[in-house]
Design an enzyme around this catalytic site. Structure first.
Site, PDB file in Angstrom:
ATOM      1  N   ASP A   1      44.574  16.069  53.521  1.00 49.58           N
ATOM      2  CA  ASP A   1      43.765  15.258  54.319  1.00 49.58           C
ATOM      3  C   ASP A   1      44.452  13.852  54.702  1.00 49.58           C
ATOM      4  O   ASP A   1      45.507  13.459  54.040  1.00 49.58           O
ATOM      5  CB  ASP A   1      42.600  14.833  53.905  1.00 49.58           C
ATOM      6  CG  ASP A   1      41.446  14.480  55.141  1.00 49.58           C
ATOM      7  OD1 ASP A   1      41.954  13.064  56.023  1.00 49.58           O
ATOM      8  OD2 ASP A   1      40.686  15.083  55.343  1.00 49.58           O
TER       9      ASP A   1
ATOM     10  N   VAL B   1      48.206  17.507  59.567  1.00 48.49           N
ATOM     11  CA  VAL B   1      48.616  18.998  60.035  1.00 48.49           C
ATOM     12  C   VAL B   1      49.582  18.613  61.109  1.00 48.49           C
ATOM     13  O   VAL B   1      49.911  19.359  61.407  1.00 48.49           O
ATOM     14  CB  VAL B   1      47.099  18.742  60.218  1.00 48.49           C
ATOM     15  CG1 VAL B   1      45.938  19.315  59.349  1.00 48.49           C
ATOM     16  CG2 VAL B   1      46.857  17.796  61.567  1.00 48.49           C
TER      17      VAL B   1
ATOM     18  N   ASN C   1      39.713  22.977  59.291  1.00 47.72           N
ATOM     19  CA  ASN C   1      38.490  22.057  59.996  1.00 47.72           C
ATOM     20  C   ASN C   1      39.246  20.974  60.340  1.00 47.72           C
ATOM     21  O   ASN C   1      38.637  20.270  60.778  1.00 47.72           O
ATOM     22  CB  ASN C   1      38.087  22.305  58.469  1.00 47.72           C
ATOM     23  CG  ASN C   1      36.800  21.162  58.853  1.00 47.72           C
ATOM     24  OD1 ASN C   1      35.562  20.867  59.172  1.00 47.72           O
ATOM     25  ND2 ASN C   1      37.545  19.915  57.984  1.00 47.72           N
TER      26      ASN C   1
ATOM     27  N   SER D   1      33.855  24.070  68.238  1.00 55.72           N
ATOM     28  CA  SER D   1      32.911  24.194  68.889  1.00 55.72           C
ATOM     29  C   SER D   1      32.118  23.689  69.917  1.00 55.72           C
ATOM     30  O   SER D   1      32.767  25.284  70.093  1.00 55.72           O
ATOM     31  CB  SER D   1      34.016  22.055  69.578  1.00 55.72           C
ATOM     32  OG  SER D   1      32.298  21.139  70.143  1.00 55.72           O
TER      33      SER D   1
ATOM     34  N   TYR E   1      39.868  17.668  73.493  1.00 53.65           N
ATOM     35  CA  TYR E   1      38.871  17.811  72.753  1.00 53.65           C
ATOM     36  C   TYR E   1      38.393  19.034  72.841  1.00 53.65           C
ATOM     37  O   TYR E   1      38.465  20.074  72.966  1.00 53.65           O
ATOM     38  CB  TYR E   1      37.409  17.009  72.269  1.00 53.65           C
ATOM     39  CG  TYR E   1      37.070  17.815  71.185  1.00 53.65           C
ATOM     40  CD1 TYR E   1      37.087  16.927  70.515  1.00 53.65           C
ATOM     41  CD2 TYR E   1      35.883  18.401  71.235  1.00 53.65           C
ATOM     42  CE1 TYR E   1      36.357  17.553  68.801  1.00 53.65           C
ATOM     43  CE2 TYR E   1      34.815  18.388  70.670  1.00 53.65           C
ATOM     44  CZ  TYR E   1      35.644  18.028  68.934  1.00 53.65           C
ATOM     45  OH  TYR E   1      34.797  18.329  68.585  1.00 53.65           O
TER      46      TYR E   1
ATOM     47  N   LYS F   1      39.800  22.962  71.576  1.00 54.78           N
ATOM     48  CA  LYS F   1      38.737  23.314  71.019  1.00 54.78           C
ATOM     49  C   LYS F   1      38.245  25.183  71.510  1.00 54.78           C
ATOM     50  O   LYS F   1      38.222  26.136  71.096  1.00 54.78           O
ATOM     51  CB  LYS F   1      37.380  22.436  70.658  1.00 54.78           C
ATOM     52  CG  LYS F   1      37.230  21.620  70.388  1.00 54.78           C
ATOM     53  CD  LYS F   1      37.378  21.981  68.682  1.00 54.78           C
ATOM     54  CE  LYS F   1      36.946  20.539  67.497  1.00 54.78           C
ATOM     55  NZ  LYS F   1      38.046  21.553  66.147  1.00 54.78           N
TER      56      LYS F   1
ATOM     57  N   VAL G   1      27.090  17.034  64.450  1.00 52.08           N
ATOM     58  CA  VAL G   1      26.762  17.815  63.119  1.00 52.08           C
ATOM     59  C   VAL G   1      27.027  16.066  61.937  1.00 52.08           C
ATOM     60  O   VAL G   1      27.456  15.293  63.209  1.00 52.08           O
ATOM     61  CB  VAL G   1      28.481  17.885  62.436  1.00 52.08           C
ATOM     62  CG1 VAL G   1      27.221  18.616  60.674  1.00 52.08           C
ATOM     63  CG2 VAL G   1      28.338  19.292  63.397  1.00 52.08           C
TER      64      VAL G   1
END
Length: 272
Positions: free
Chosen positions: A37, A76, A102, A153, A170, A174, A203
């Site tokens: 992370d 990442v 993820n 997503s 975003y 995705k 979520v």
């Protein structure tokens, strides 16, 4: 006996939220975990990101399940640093069979700062590419097959979101990881490595449950354009709902499933 006994999973964005949930679910099935992370803030993100303490808590919870875990802070967006984390984890725990790309951000602001578009593309699209690339050669060389799951997503299947740069980025990212998944699924199939995407609706994680996101959703609701309206009578899913799907998808129970976009969305996409 778990259905992932003896396997090692490499998970990005593992300090909290869905990433932590995935680490725990796979550990319950017998996997050991390489957990990575950023554990730092990105300026364009309006909600607090994970901390080193969060990553340490993930480690504590996995170890409480009597599984091994290797943790390292890495970005990442930085492929050499991510490669170093992957290699160190393999040296500690053994060859990786499972990769969960993820890590992601949602810089959705009503007053967008400069760089919002670029940051979400860099993390959510380039970061996924980097994650697969640092693991790909090792998976092939192992010669035992494997499974890669990319977290997309519902915004990667339908045209939802706001007009601000973060929202547009975003959705673009995705959608973009679906293209990556399909190419990787074809390229890696001869090596018995399966590649799929999962597509959650909202979520219950810090990415969704924060003031900045709630302001965005409240405005969308006022304008009659709410992006979170599931068909089933549930406003948001729990992280373990996504983790359960992933645990199945990386197991031998799904051994011939590759190249699919799997919604875990309470009927959201179908309703659209």
């Amino acid at each position: 006996m778990g259905k992932l006994d003896g396997q090692v999973a490499f998970i990005t964005g593992a300090a909290r939220g869905q990433g932590r949930s995935h680490a725990l679910r796979l550990a319950q099935e017998g996997a050991d975990i390489i957990a990575v992370d950023l554990c730092a803030q990105i300026d364009t993100v309006q909600y607090p990101l994970a901390t080193p303490d969060d990553l340490a808590e993930t480690a504590r919870l996995v170890e409480a399940l009597d599984r091994r875990i290797f943790t390292q802070i890495a970005d990442v967006r930085d492929r050499p640093a991510l490669q170093a984390a992957f290699d160190a984890g393999v040296a500690e725990l053994g060859p990786v069979r499972i990769v969960l790309a993820n890590a992601g951000i949602a810089p959705i602001s009503l007053d967008p700062p400069a760089g919002e578009w670029q940051d979400v593309i860099d993390v959510n699209l380039t970061g996924v590419h980097n994650t697969v690339e640092v693991a790909r050669a090792a998976l092939v060389e192992n010669g035992q097959g494997g499974a890669i799951v990319i977290t997309s997503s519902t915004a990667g299947l339908v045209g939802i979101g706001g007009r601000n740069p973060g929202s547009l980025g975003y959705a673009a990212a995705k959608h973009g990881v679906v293209g990556l998944m399909r190419l990787y699924a074809n390229h890696l199939a001869p090596h018995s490595i399966r590649v799929n995407t999962v597509h959650p609706t909202g979520v219950n994680t810090p990415m969704i449950m924060n003031d900045a996101m709630q302001d965005f959703l409240n405005r969308a609701e006022t304008e009659g354009n709410s992006p979170l309206q599931n068909a089933l009578p549930v406003p948001v899913l729990q992280p373990e709902d996504i983790s359960n799907a992933i645990a199945w998808l990386v197991s031998d129970e799904a051994r011939y499933i590759t190249g699919v976009t799997l919604p875990v969305d309470a009927g959201f996409v179908n309703k659209k």
